[in-house]
Scaffold this motif. Structure first.
Motif, PDB file in Angstrom:
ATOM      1  N   ILE A  79       6.796  -6.142  -7.349  1.00 59.54           N
ATOM      2  CA  ILE A  79       7.197  -7.432  -6.779  1.00 59.54           C
ATOM      3  C   ILE A  79       6.548  -8.575  -7.574  1.00 59.54           C
ATOM      4  N   ALA A  80       6.572  -8.415  -8.886  1.00 56.92           N
ATOM      5  CA  ALA A  80       5.912  -9.418  -9.752  1.00 56.92           C
ATOM      6  C   ALA A  80       6.686 -10.736  -9.736  1.00 56.92           C
ATOM      7  N   LEU A  81       5.936 -11.805  -9.897  1.00 57.48           N
ATOM      8  CA  LEU A  81       6.550 -13.122 -10.092  1.00 57.48           C
ATOM      9  C   LEU A  81       7.541 -12.990 -11.253  1.00 57.48           C
ATOM     10  N   THR A  82       8.695 -13.600 -11.136  1.00 57.52           N
ATOM     11  CA  THR A  82       9.710 -13.447 -12.181  1.00 57.52           C
ATOM     12  C   THR A  82       9.229 -14.084 -13.494  1.00 57.52           C
ATOM     13  N   CYS A 104      -3.534 -15.290  -4.692  1.00 62.62           N
ATOM     14  CA  CYS A 104      -3.389 -14.626  -3.394  1.00 62.62           C
ATOM     15  C   CYS A 104      -2.237 -13.641  -3.500  1.00 62.62           C
ATOM     16  N   GLY A 105      -2.550 -12.360  -3.647  1.00 65.87           N
ATOM     17  CA  GLY A 105      -1.551 -11.315  -3.844  1.00 65.87           C
ATOM     18  C   GLY A 105      -1.457 -10.971  -5.314  1.00 65.87           C
ATOM     19  N   THR A 106      -2.023  -9.824  -5.676  1.00 64.38           N
ATOM     20  CA  THR A 106      -2.140  -9.443  -7.092  1.00 64.38           C
ATOM     21  C   THR A 106      -1.233  -8.284  -7.467  1.00 64.38           C
ATOM     22  N   SER A 107      -1.010  -7.367  -6.526  1.00 63.88           N
ATOM     23  CA  SER A 107      -0.192  -6.181  -6.800  1.00 63.88           C
ATOM     24  C   SER A 107      -0.711  -5.467  -8.053  1.00 63.88           C
ATOM     25  N   TYR A 108       0.174  -5.214  -9.035  1.00 61.57           N
ATOM     26  CA  TYR A 108      -0.250  -4.520 -10.260  1.00 61.57           C
ATOM     27  C   TYR A 108      -0.750  -5.503 -11.335  1.00 61.57           C
ATOM     28  N   GLY A 109      -0.944  -6.756 -10.943  1.00 66.94           N
ATOM     29  CA  GLY A 109      -1.658  -7.673 -11.814  1.00 66.94           C
ATOM     30  C   GLY A 109      -0.856  -8.325 -12.929  1.00 66.94           C
ATOM     31  N   VAL A 110       0.460  -8.472 -12.746  1.00 62.07           N
ATOM     32  CA  VAL A 110       1.268  -9.108 -13.798  1.00 62.07           C
ATOM     33  C   VAL A 110       0.980 -10.614 -13.855  1.00 62.07           C
ATOM     34  N   SER A 111       1.115 -11.292 -12.708  1.00 61.74           N
ATOM     35  CA  SER A 111       0.829 -12.744 -12.711  1.00 61.74           C
ATOM     36  C   SER A 111      -0.622 -13.002 -13.082  1.00 61.74           C
ATOM     37  N   THR A 112      -1.510 -12.072 -12.733  1.00 61.70           N
ATOM     38  CA  THR A 112      -2.934 -12.236 -13.072  1.00 61.70           C
ATOM     39  C   THR A 112      -3.114 -12.338 -14.583  1.00 61.70           C
ATOM     40  N   THR A 138      -6.708 -10.880  -5.741  1.00 59.86           N
ATOM     41  CA  THR A 138      -6.893 -10.284  -4.415  1.00 59.86           C
ATOM     42  C   THR A 138      -5.824  -9.223  -4.154  1.00 59.86           C
ATOM     43  N   GLU A 139      -6.245  -8.043  -3.752  1.00 59.16           N
ATOM     44  CA  GLU A 139      -5.265  -6.990  -3.446  1.00 59.16           C
ATOM     45  C   GLU A 139      -5.870  -6.026  -2.434  1.00 59.16           C
ATOM     46  N   ASN A 140      -5.082  -5.683  -1.400  1.00 56.52           N
ATOM     47  CA  ASN A 140      -5.624  -4.787  -0.373  1.00 56.52           C
ATOM     48  C   ASN A 140      -5.090  -3.362  -0.468  1.00 56.52           C
ATOM     49  N   GLU A 141      -4.223  -3.094  -1.422  1.00 53.21           N
ATOM     50  CA  GLU A 141      -3.716  -1.731  -1.595  1.00 53.21           C
ATOM     51  C   GLU A 141      -4.525  -1.078  -2.733  1.00 53.21           C
ATOM     52  N   SER A 143      -4.445   1.680  -4.458  1.00 54.36           N
ATOM     53  CA  SER A 143      -3.769   2.277  -5.622  1.00 54.36           C
ATOM     54  C   SER A 143      -3.255   1.187  -6.577  1.00 54.36           C
ATOM     55  N   LYS A 144      -2.835   0.062  -6.008  1.00 54.02           N
ATOM     56  CA  LYS A 144      -2.379  -1.048  -6.867  1.00 54.02           C
ATOM     57  C   LYS A 144      -3.564  -1.665  -7.611  1.00 54.02           C
ATOM     58  N   ALA A 145      -4.671  -1.838  -6.881  1.00 56.74           N
ATOM     59  CA  ALA A 145      -5.865  -2.435  -7.512  1.00 56.74           C
ATOM     60  C   ALA A 145      -6.318  -1.562  -8.691  1.00 56.74           C
ATOM     61  N   GLU A 167     -11.069  -6.609  -3.732  1.00 57.74           N
ATOM     62  CA  GLU A 167     -10.230  -5.610  -3.052  1.00 57.74           C
ATOM     63  C   GLU A 167     -10.426  -5.685  -1.548  1.00 57.74           C
ATOM     64  N   GLY A 168      -9.322  -5.592  -0.806  1.00 61.69           N
ATOM     65  CA  GLY A 168      -9.363  -5.651   0.659  1.00 61.69           C
ATOM     66  C   GLY A 168      -8.529  -6.823   1.150  1.00 61.69           C
ATOM     67  N   ASP A 169      -8.554  -7.041   2.454  1.00 63.12           N
ATOM     68  CA  ASP A 169      -7.788  -8.128   3.061  1.00 63.12           C
ATOM     69  C   ASP A 169      -8.339  -9.478   2.580  1.00 63.12           C
ATOM     70  N   LEU A 170      -7.504 -10.255   1.955  1.00 64.16           N
ATOM     71  CA  LEU A 170      -7.997 -11.510   1.342  1.00 64.16           C
ATOM     72  C   LEU A 170      -8.552 -12.501   2.350  1.00 64.16           C
ATOM     73  N   THR A 171      -8.141 -12.381   3.622  1.00 65.59           N
ATOM     74  CA  THR A 171      -8.721 -13.311   4.602  1.00 65.59           C
ATOM     75  C   THR A 171     -10.193 -12.955   4.858  1.00 65.59           C
ATOM     76  N   PHE A 186       0.001 -18.605  -4.374  1.00 69.36           N
ATOM     77  CA  PHE A 186       0.301 -17.819  -3.177  1.00 69.36           C
ATOM     78  C   PHE A 186       1.516 -16.955  -3.488  1.00 69.36           C
ATOM     79  N   ASP A 187       1.269 -15.679  -3.678  1.00 67.04           N
ATOM     80  CA  ASP A 187       2.374 -14.744  -3.921  1.00 67.04           C
ATOM     81  C   ASP A 187       2.120 -13.521  -3.050  1.00 67.04           C
ATOM     82  N   ILE A 188       2.167 -13.774  -1.760  1.00 67.84           N
ATOM     83  CA  ILE A 188       1.754 -12.784  -0.772  1.00 67.84           C
ATOM     84  C   ILE A 188       2.704 -12.892   0.406  1.00 67.84           C
ATOM     85  N   TRP A 189       2.631 -11.922   1.318  1.00 66.59           N
ATOM     86  CA  TRP A 189       3.510 -11.991   2.500  1.00 66.59           C
ATOM     87  C   TRP A 189       3.267 -13.353   3.160  1.00 66.59           C
ATOM     88  N   SER A 190       4.345 -14.062   3.478  1.00 64.29           N
ATOM     89  CA  SER A 190       4.212 -15.461   3.897  1.00 64.29           C
ATOM     90  C   SER A 190       3.331 -15.678   5.148  1.00 64.29           C
TER      91      SER A 190
HETATM   92  C1  SAM Z   1       4.293 -10.183  -4.117  1.00 65.07           C
HETATM   93  S1  SAM Z   1       2.991  -9.092  -4.409  1.00 65.07           S
HETATM   94  C2  SAM Z   1       2.034  -9.877  -5.658  1.00 65.07           C
HETATM   95  C3  SAM Z   1       2.673  -9.854  -7.038  1.00 65.07           C
HETATM   96  C4  SAM Z   1       1.796 -10.427  -8.116  1.00 65.07           C
HETATM   97  N1  SAM Z   1       1.390 -11.779  -7.826  1.00 65.07           N
HETATM   98  C5  SAM Z   1       2.513 -10.434  -9.448  1.00 65.07           C
HETATM   99  O1  SAM Z   1       3.217 -11.403  -9.747  1.00 65.07           O
HETATM  100  O2  SAM Z   1       2.374  -9.460 -10.207  1.00 65.07           O
HETATM  101  C6  SAM Z   1       2.000  -9.316  -2.977  1.00 65.07           C
HETATM  102  C7  SAM Z   1       0.810  -8.379  -2.895  1.00 65.07           C
HETATM  103  O3  SAM Z   1      -0.043  -8.816  -1.842  1.00 65.07           O
HETATM  104  C8  SAM Z   1      -0.696  -7.676  -1.314  1.00 65.07           C
HETATM  105  N2  SAM Z   1      -1.200  -8.000   0.024  1.00 65.07           N
HETATM  106  C9  SAM Z   1      -0.501  -8.066   1.187  1.00 65.07           C
HETATM  107  N3  SAM Z   1      -1.309  -8.415   2.209  1.00 65.07           N
HETATM  108  C10 SAM Z   1      -2.544  -8.576   1.678  1.00 65.07           C
HETATM  109  C11 SAM Z   1      -3.809  -8.945   2.226  1.00 65.07           C
HETATM  110  N4  SAM Z   1      -3.943  -9.204   3.528  1.00 65.07           N
HETATM  111  N5  SAM Z   1      -4.881  -9.023   1.401  1.00 65.07           N
HETATM  112  C12 SAM Z   1      -4.748  -8.770   0.065  1.00 65.07           C
HETATM  113  N6  SAM Z   1      -3.565  -8.419  -0.511  1.00 65.07           N
HETATM  114  C13 SAM Z   1      -2.482  -8.317   0.281  1.00 65.07           C
HETATM  115  C14 SAM Z   1       0.383  -6.612  -1.293  1.00 65.07           C
HETATM  116  O4  SAM Z   1      -0.184  -5.305  -1.293  1.00 65.07           O
HETATM  117  C15 SAM Z   1       1.168  -6.928  -2.569  1.00 65.07           C
HETATM  118  O5  SAM Z   1       0.791  -6.074  -3.621  1.00 65.07           O
END
Ligand code: SAM
Length: 259
Positions: A79-82, A104-112, A138-141, A143-145, A167-171, A186-190
């Motif tokens: 779900i990387a930023l386009t 906020c939201g790193t996933s596999y680290g493309v935008s990073t 920031t990433e809470n999954e 395997s993705k981190a 790593e963990g819940d960013l809040t 902000f690239d995380i669940w809204s």
């Molecule tokens: C849209 S993706 C990020 C994509 C990334 N910015 C990129 O462009 O490559 C959102 C990520 O936020 C992570 N995420 C969701 N809730 C989270 C939380 N509470 N704390 C940290 N990461 C969280 C998800 O696991 C997911 O990998």
């Protein structure tokens, strides 16, 4: 990303990532192209996946069941930023000279990777030592981190040394040890955006830039965040940039006079 939008053929979306779009070592440029392609392929498959279409229409599921389905589905998705948004973000971070960025939201680290390139190049231009410039990712999954760290290692010095992954819940992980912040993605669940902004806001430098992805997507869930930054007297200027599904750009402007 938005499931509502029509899929773009992945090859078109990558066309914008030319060698003049960003400054990056050749192997980092190739890595970015490879990772974007993986992400675009996944999104293309997701948009045509019948299980998801059935899930979207299934009104019997309660909120917890919907969240569980969504979390399981996204566990291995980039779900990387386009590419177009990523290039814009990189150049905005370069132009603003940002040294401390929170992602906020790193996933596999493309935008990073884009943000770390920008921060590293800004630091070099300003003569700032590596410790004084970073991207807090920031990433809470887990395997993705883990995989994100491997990609950054592959990218090497010009990227890896500028990233601090929490790593963990960013809040929770963003509650302490924040520098004055120049730039936030902000690239995380809204639903996570407003709670996170409340944590970051006291650390925003005047002029700090906020980007938030997909603010124009149907049913995007950004209501509270958009009301906050657009409200009467809010300390922000704001515009929805006309990328697909929107990209919000706000500038933190406390105390700015309107007269
Ligand atoms: C849209 S993706 C990020 C994509 C990334 N910015 C990129 O462009 O490559 C959102 C990520 O936020 C992570 N995420 C969701 N809730 C989270 C939380 N509470 N704390 C940290 N990461 C969280 C998800 O696991 C997911 O990998």
């Amino acid at each position: 990303m938005s499931f509502a939008a029509e899929p773009n053929p992945p090859s078109d979306a990558l066309d914008v990532l030319t060698k003049s779009a960003i400054k990056a070592p050749a192997h980092v440029f190739d890595l970015l192209r490879r990772l974007h392609q993986l992400s675009l392929d996944q999104e293309f498959a997701l948009k045509n996946d019948q299980t998801i279409q059935k899930w979207k229409k299934n009104t019997d599921l309660d909120a917890a069941q919907r969240k569980e389905f969504f979390d399981n589905l996204m566990r291995d998705k980039f779900i990387a930023l386009t590419p177009d948004k990523s290039i814009f973000m990189y150049n905005l971070a370069r132009a603003s000279g940002a040294l401390n960025i929170v992602e906020c939201g790193t996933s596999y680290g493309v935008s990073t990777i884009y943000l770390a390139l920008a921060v590293g190049q800004n630091a070099a231009q300003k003569g700032v030592a590596a410790g004084g410039a970073k991207v807090i990712a920031t990433e809470n999954e887990p395997s993705k981190a883990k995989q994100a760290r491997k990609y950054w290692e592959e990218a090497g010095e010009s990227v890896e040394r500028y990233i601090e992954l929490r790593e963990g819940d960013l809040t929770k992980t963003l509650q302490a040890d924040l520098p004055p912040i120049d730039f936030v993605l902000f690239d995380i669940w809204s639903p996570m955006v407003m709670p996170t902004l409340r944590i970051l806001e006291p650390k925003l430098k005047p002029g700090a830039i906020l980007l938030a992805d997909n603010t124009a997507a149907p049913g995007n869930g950004y209501g509270e965040f958009l009301s906050h930054i657009r409200g009467d007297g809010a300390p922000y200027t704001d515009m929805t940039l006309p990328f697909q599904d929107g990209l919000e750009m706000a500038v933190y402007s406390p105390g700015s006079s309107t007269t």
